[in-house]
Design a protein around this motif. Sequence first.
Motif, PDB file in Angstrom:
ATOM      1  N   ASP A 136      21.508  49.009 -77.508  1.00 26.47           N
ATOM      2  CA  ASP A 136      20.354  48.124 -77.472  1.00 26.47           C
ATOM      3  C   ASP A 136      20.666  46.936 -76.553  1.00 26.47           C
ATOM      4  O   ASP A 136      21.470  46.064 -76.884  1.00 26.47           O
ATOM      5  CB  ASP A 136      20.041  47.627 -78.888  1.00 26.47           C
ATOM      6  CG  ASP A 136      18.753  46.819 -78.959  1.00 26.47           C
ATOM      7  OD1 ASP A 136      18.204  46.490 -77.892  1.00 26.47           O
ATOM      8  OD2 ASP A 136      18.308  46.526 -80.088  1.00 26.47           O
ATOM      9  N   ALA A 137      20.026  46.897 -75.396  1.00 23.30           N
ATOM     10  CA  ALA A 137      20.304  45.849 -74.408  1.00 23.30           C
ATOM     11  C   ALA A 137      19.875  44.469 -74.878  1.00 23.30           C
ATOM     12  O   ALA A 137      20.335  43.458 -74.336  1.00 23.30           O
ATOM     13  CB  ALA A 137      19.609  46.190 -73.093  1.00 23.30           C
ATOM     14  N   THR A 138      19.006  44.401 -75.896  1.00 19.80           N
ATOM     15  CA  THR A 138      18.553  43.103 -76.390  1.00 19.80           C
ATOM     16  C   THR A 138      19.547  42.452 -77.342  1.00 19.80           C
ATOM     17  O   THR A 138      19.407  41.273 -77.664  1.00 19.80           O
ATOM     18  CB  THR A 138      17.202  43.243 -77.113  1.00 19.80           C
ATOM     19  OG1 THR A 138      17.364  44.075 -78.275  1.00 19.80           O
ATOM     20  CG2 THR A 138      16.167  43.875 -76.186  1.00 19.80           C
ATOM     21  N   ASP A 139      20.523  43.214 -77.797  1.00 18.34           N
ATOM     22  CA  ASP A 139      21.535  42.650 -78.691  1.00 18.34           C
ATOM     23  C   ASP A 139      22.479  41.764 -77.877  1.00 18.34           C
ATOM     24  O   ASP A 139      22.949  42.170 -76.805  1.00 18.34           O
ATOM     25  CB  ASP A 139      22.318  43.774 -79.377  1.00 18.34           C
ATOM     26  CG  ASP A 139      23.313  43.238 -80.395  1.00 18.34           C
ATOM     27  OD1 ASP A 139      22.911  43.006 -81.550  1.00 18.34           O
ATOM     28  OD2 ASP A 139      24.488  43.030 -80.028  1.00 18.34           O
ATOM     29  N   SER A 142      25.773  43.333 -76.551  1.00 15.35           N
ATOM     30  CA  SER A 142      25.730  44.551 -75.751  1.00 15.35           C
ATOM     31  C   SER A 142      26.083  44.383 -74.278  1.00 15.35           C
ATOM     32  O   SER A 142      26.730  45.274 -73.699  1.00 15.35           O
ATOM     33  CB  SER A 142      24.347  45.198 -75.857  1.00 15.35           C
ATOM     34  OG  SER A 142      24.090  45.631 -77.168  1.00 15.35           O
TER      35      SER A 142
END
Length: 241
Positions: A136-139, A142
């Motif tokens: 998940d790139a929004t984490d 990450s």
Amino acid sequence: MAIFSWPLPTDAAAQGPALDHHLLLNLWIALALLALAHLILLLGLLAHRHSAQRNLWRIEYLPLALLAFLFATLTIKAEHLWAATRYTGASLTALQVEVTGVQFAWYFRYPGPDATFGVTRPQLVAPGEGNPLGIDATDPHSPDDFISSELVLPANREADLRLNAQDVIHGFSIPELRLKQNAVPGQTIHIHFTPTIPGTYAILCTQLCGLGHYRMNATLRILSPQQFVAWQAAHRKESTP
């Protein structure tokens, strides 16, 4: 001891000698018991029946009691060796690596400087888009993670592997490191060890995981600490957009 020598694969991990010693001890004991069993059978054929009845406790009960004690001792020792890499936690300085098996490849994810893995979500898995693990790139944890198709570890530093599987059960095995552990969908299984001898070793899948099982191989490279730092820096640079 020379009596325990055997043509086993090279020991490339700190826990290897203890495991090898216990394995060979079991084999030599089994060989000795095989010889003893045939000797007892021969003596039984030669002995008089009435004499055997008087010494029944010596011929049957005492050997059975000794065998039970011997096998219980070997079992307890084996459980301690197994628990040392499965049930006791790794040290705080251990290198964290996430290992994911998927038909038909292994993926190895390293955390960034924050030493924390970003969240993964099954619905985000997209190998064709460069996201085979569904990160998940929004984490916030990450962006500094990176994925490698080979497992690279520094020598003489403990490594803590987190084994996962996306689809079916895969068998993660490195014979030279005396490692063999199933990766099971829905579970995260930890194994920790300390690689000691730099070199290149094969990573195998030991479970029949589908038609492409034969090509589910990967490579482990054990580097010097300095080489590992350089490799890690290069991969972080490549993964930075």
